[in-house]
Design an enzyme around this catalytic site. Structure first.
Site, PDB file in Angstrom:
ATOM      1  N   TYR A   1       0.037   8.395  -2.605  1.00 34.21           N
ATOM      2  CA  TYR A   1       0.069   8.169  -4.049  1.00 34.21           C
ATOM      3  C   TYR A   1      -1.083   8.920  -4.735  1.00 34.21           C
ATOM      4  O   TYR A   1      -1.005   9.240  -5.917  1.00 34.21           O
ATOM      5  CB  TYR A   1      -0.114   6.674  -4.367  1.00 34.21           C
ATOM      6  CG  TYR A   1       1.086   5.790  -4.116  1.00 34.21           C
ATOM      7  CD1 TYR A   1       2.249   6.275  -3.523  1.00 34.21           C
ATOM      8  CD2 TYR A   1       1.052   4.442  -4.479  1.00 34.21           C
ATOM      9  CE1 TYR A   1       3.334   5.441  -3.295  1.00 34.21           C
ATOM     10  CE2 TYR A   1       2.139   3.604  -4.264  1.00 34.21           C
ATOM     11  CZ  TYR A   1       3.278   4.107  -3.671  1.00 34.21           C
ATOM     12  OH  TYR A   1       4.343   3.280  -3.457  1.00 34.21           O
ATOM     13  N   GLY A   2      -2.142   9.174  -3.987  1.00 32.31           N
ATOM     14  CA  GLY A   2      -3.405   9.636  -4.561  1.00 32.31           C
ATOM     15  C   GLY A   2      -3.356  10.968  -5.266  1.00 32.31           C
ATOM     16  O   GLY A   2      -4.210  11.275  -6.092  1.00 32.31           O
TER      17      GLY A   2
ATOM     18  N   GLU B   1      -5.409  10.111   8.862  1.00 26.60           N
ATOM     19  CA  GLU B   1      -4.069   9.989   9.461  1.00 26.60           C
ATOM     20  C   GLU B   1      -3.910  10.899  10.683  1.00 26.60           C
ATOM     21  O   GLU B   1      -3.128  10.617  11.581  1.00 26.60           O
ATOM     22  CB  GLU B   1      -3.001  10.336   8.426  1.00 26.60           C
ATOM     23  CG  GLU B   1      -3.059   9.437   7.204  1.00 26.60           C
ATOM     24  CD  GLU B   1      -1.777   8.681   6.933  1.00 26.60           C
ATOM     25  OE1 GLU B   1      -0.708   9.240   7.173  1.00 26.60           O
ATOM     26  OE2 GLU B   1      -1.859   7.520   6.482  1.00 26.60           O
TER      27      GLU B   1
ATOM     28  N   ASP C   1       0.855  -1.171   0.000  1.00 23.68           N
ATOM     29  CA  ASP C   1       0.000   0.000   0.000  1.00 23.68           C
ATOM     30  C   ASP C   1       0.896   1.227   0.000  1.00 23.68           C
ATOM     31  O   ASP C   1       2.089   1.134   0.299  1.00 23.68           O
ATOM     32  CB  ASP C   1      -0.892  -0.010   1.252  1.00 23.68           C
ATOM     33  CG  ASP C   1      -1.891   1.146   1.267  1.00 23.68           C
ATOM     34  OD1 ASP C   1      -2.561   1.345   0.233  1.00 23.68           O
ATOM     35  OD2 ASP C   1      -1.985   1.858   2.272  1.00 23.68           O
ATOM     36  N   SER C   2       0.326   2.386  -0.343  1.00 19.31           N
ATOM     37  CA  SER C   2       1.107   3.620  -0.307  1.00 19.31           C
ATOM     38  C   SER C   2       1.520   3.973   1.119  1.00 19.31           C
ATOM     39  O   SER C   2       2.482   4.693   1.332  1.00 19.31           O
ATOM     40  CB  SER C   2       0.287   4.761  -0.890  1.00 19.31           C
ATOM     41  OG  SER C   2      -0.909   4.924  -0.161  1.00 19.31           O
TER      42      SER C   2
ATOM     43  N   CYS D   1     -10.814   3.890  -1.401  1.00 16.23           N
ATOM     44  CA  CYS D   1      -9.486   4.217  -0.858  1.00 16.23           C
ATOM     45  C   CYS D   1      -9.380   3.493   0.475  1.00 16.23           C
ATOM     46  O   CYS D   1     -10.321   3.515   1.270  1.00 16.23           O
ATOM     47  CB  CYS D   1      -9.347   5.725  -0.657  1.00 16.23           C
ATOM     48  SG  CYS D   1      -7.855   6.210   0.258  1.00 16.23           S
ATOM     49  N   THR D   2      -8.226   2.844   0.711  1.00 17.71           N
ATOM     50  CA  THR D   2      -8.106   2.012   1.928  1.00 17.71           C
ATOM     51  C   THR D   2      -8.232   2.804   3.226  1.00 17.71           C
ATOM     52  O   THR D   2      -8.478   2.222   4.274  1.00 17.71           O
ATOM     53  CB  THR D   2      -6.744   1.281   1.965  1.00 17.71           C
ATOM     54  OG1 THR D   2      -5.719   2.232   1.738  1.00 17.71           O
ATOM     55  CG2 THR D   2      -6.692   0.186   0.939  1.00 17.71           C
ATOM     56  N   HIS D   3      -8.019   4.126   3.158  1.00 20.27           N
ATOM     57  CA  HIS D   3      -8.167   4.924   4.379  1.00 20.27           C
ATOM     58  C   HIS D   3      -9.632   5.160   4.752  1.00 20.27           C
ATOM     59  O   HIS D   3      -9.942   5.431   5.903  1.00 20.27           O
ATOM     60  CB  HIS D   3      -7.521   6.301   4.198  1.00 20.27           C
ATOM     61  CG  HIS D   3      -6.053   6.319   4.448  1.00 20.27           C
ATOM     62  ND1 HIS D   3      -5.147   5.923   3.500  1.00 20.27           N
ATOM     63  CD2 HIS D   3      -5.319   6.687   5.528  1.00 20.27           C
ATOM     64  CE1 HIS D   3      -3.924   6.063   3.978  1.00 20.27           C
ATOM     65  NE2 HIS D   3      -3.993   6.524   5.202  1.00 20.27           N
TER      66      HIS D   3
ATOM     67  N   CYS E   1      -3.656  -0.632  -2.366  1.00 19.20           N
ATOM     68  CA  CYS E   1      -3.881   0.787  -2.655  1.00 19.20           C
ATOM     69  C   CYS E   1      -4.774   0.948  -3.888  1.00 19.20           C
ATOM     70  O   CYS E   1      -4.454   0.445  -4.965  1.00 19.20           O
ATOM     71  CB  CYS E   1      -2.528   1.439  -2.905  1.00 19.20           C
ATOM     72  SG  CYS E   1      -2.591   3.130  -3.457  1.00 19.20           S
ATOM     73  N   ASN E   2      -5.891   1.651  -3.733  1.00 22.88           N
ATOM     74  CA  ASN E   2      -6.798   1.878  -4.858  1.00 22.88           C
ATOM     75  C   ASN E   2      -6.143   2.679  -5.979  1.00 22.88           C
ATOM     76  O   ASN E   2      -6.382   2.411  -7.155  1.00 22.88           O
ATOM     77  CB  ASN E   2      -8.032   2.652  -4.388  1.00 22.88           C
ATOM     78  CG  ASN E   2      -9.089   1.760  -3.790  1.00 22.88           C
ATOM     79  OD1 ASN E   2      -9.965   1.279  -4.482  1.00 22.88           O
ATOM     80  ND2 ASN E   2      -9.001   1.501  -2.489  1.00 22.88           N
ATOM     81  N   THR E   3      -5.320   3.674  -5.623  1.00 17.01           N
ATOM     82  CA  THR E   3      -4.676   4.500  -6.644  1.00 17.01           C
ATOM     83  C   THR E   3      -3.756   3.643  -7.511  1.00 17.01           C
ATOM     84  O   THR E   3      -3.772   3.742  -8.744  1.00 17.01           O
ATOM     85  CB  THR E   3      -3.878   5.644  -5.995  1.00 17.01           C
ATOM     86  OG1 THR E   3      -4.722   6.335  -5.076  1.00 17.01           O
ATOM     87  CG2 THR E   3      -3.363   6.615  -7.034  1.00 17.01           C
TER      88      THR E   3
END
Lengths: 267, 267
Positions: free
Chosen positions: B42-43, B152, B10-11, B184-186, B73-75
């Site tokens: 990365y997004g 974050e 992941d980023s 997005c994983t977040h 990571c989706n991006t």
């Protein structure tokens, strides 16, 4: 007299606010700007990562034969300036010392606030340098990590930025500070929102202006000023393409410069 | 049967929400996680930068002899999956296809919303894949760049995140969608705040669960499942130290794993 360019680097595009101030006081100078947009932000990363990236940035600027380097990024200035000066044989200037001097001139009650990224606040650089100059000073710091993405989103003065500013700054205002250092190159973009939150009694200090004046004094003293006629040439390099450059460039420099993309990991 | 680990990258640390789902459905599997915290996010970066970083991440995971790789990571899944599959000879899974399948199962009125980073939205991957499956589907996307720094910062459900959610999602709700992909994983970390903003009538779709099930089906089909007794070993690697790992790891995995820092530019 020396016509070589001044090198400026930043973690991203926030350092364009520093370029603006250099252009104001030294319009004849040629400038090479590097923004590390491939690895931005620096403010939430470790001292080791920031120092490694900063060394690569300096190596790139040296390949452009600069006569002096300005570290426009507060996080890099706070964490990596000593390491850069030990490694490279070129005059290197940070933004912290000029910011400190400006804050000392500004405060009347000896209570200074400093806002910046987590990396800048964690380094303790502002407190240390302010108290070295005057041990009676009281310094109150606060990391505001969301201010950078807010500025990059263009949300510089809306309900979200106002709520964030309130949350970050309420305690700082309660300490009784009369001056607040904007210890990150992005923060001047949020100046109005920050100013309204802290109130008119607190003076906002932007280190960029003092930095430009300090560099000019050094160049003059060492006979390195560019005394050519006309406006100096500007070159902009980024490590990744980004829409934000265009937006911030227009806002800070009122001119649509075209950046060139380079691979910073090669340096 | 194959005891080699599954690799996940992941980023940053958001991908731990994907690890959580893998551990739920495949508790015996060994997992090697890499979070590119030195270059996060990365997004907001270009396709070229994201693909370059993703290739380095895969090379690192291959050095750990993984049997399959999940791009959490989706991006990176949206922009770089084809390039990774062309370059490397290992099964590689993204999170977009499973997310799309889950969204198609969820929607009743054929109107699907997708939120993600600017990079994910710009790629058009979700729209393209949803409409490939069913051309009658209507897809409405919205980039929400501030959600990552909000998560974050730990501001997952306060006045700032609620104001940001309102600003980002108001128009999306007005389109009449009945399902919303958290692309997005977040974003699962902000699930409550997002859910309250869009209302109970809109179902939130988290691609992580469907991804874990898809990978399990593949490993089973190819006789690659780890059928050892006991809970699999977990290894966590980051490209820079960060306090956020501890916070998200505890929140997602309920265990204080210790990450090891590596230099990703070596790969």
């Amino acid at each position: 007299m020396d016509t070589r360019p001044i090198g400026v680097f930043d973690s991203g595009v926030g350092g364009l606010t520093v370029v603006k101030q250099i252009m104001k006081v030294m319009p004849h100078e040629n400038i090479v700007y590097f923004g590390d947009t491939a690895r931005v932000p620096y403010g939430t990363k470790s001292k080791e990562a920031v120092t490694k990236y900063s060394k690569q940035n300096v190596r790139f600027l040296l390949s452009k034969e600069v006569k002096a380097i300005i570290v426009a990024c507060n996080t890099a200035s706070s964490n990596s300036l000593d390491a850069l000066r030990e490694t490279f044989d070129v005059p290197i200037f940070g933004v912290v010392v000029p910011g400190v001097e400006e804050a000392l001139r500004s405060t009347k009650n000896k209570k200074i606030g400093v806002i910046g990224t987590p990396g800048t606040v964690r380094s303790g650089a502002y407190e240390r340098m302010i108290c070295e100059q005057d041990s009676e000073m009281q310094v109150f710091t606060k990391a505001c990590p969301l201010f950078v993405p807010l500025a990059e989103e263009g949300w510089t003065d809306n309900e979200v930025s106002r709520q964030a500013a309130k949350r970050y700054l309420e305690e700082l205002v309660a300490t009784g500070i009369d001056s607040l250092v904007l210890g990150c190159t992005h923060y001047p973009l949020l100046k109005r929102c920050i100013g309204q939150t802290v109130g008119e009694a607190i003076k906002l200090v932007d280190p960029a202006k003092a930095t430009a004046r300090r560099v000019m004094a050094f160049l003059k003293e060492h006979d390195l000023l560019n005394e050519s006629e006309g406006v100096g040439e500007k070159q902009f390099y980024l490590s990744d393409s980004t829409d934000t450059f265009r937006f911030v460039c227009q806002k800070a420099l009122k001119h649509p410069y075209e950046p060139e993309i380079i691979d910073i990991e090669m340096y």
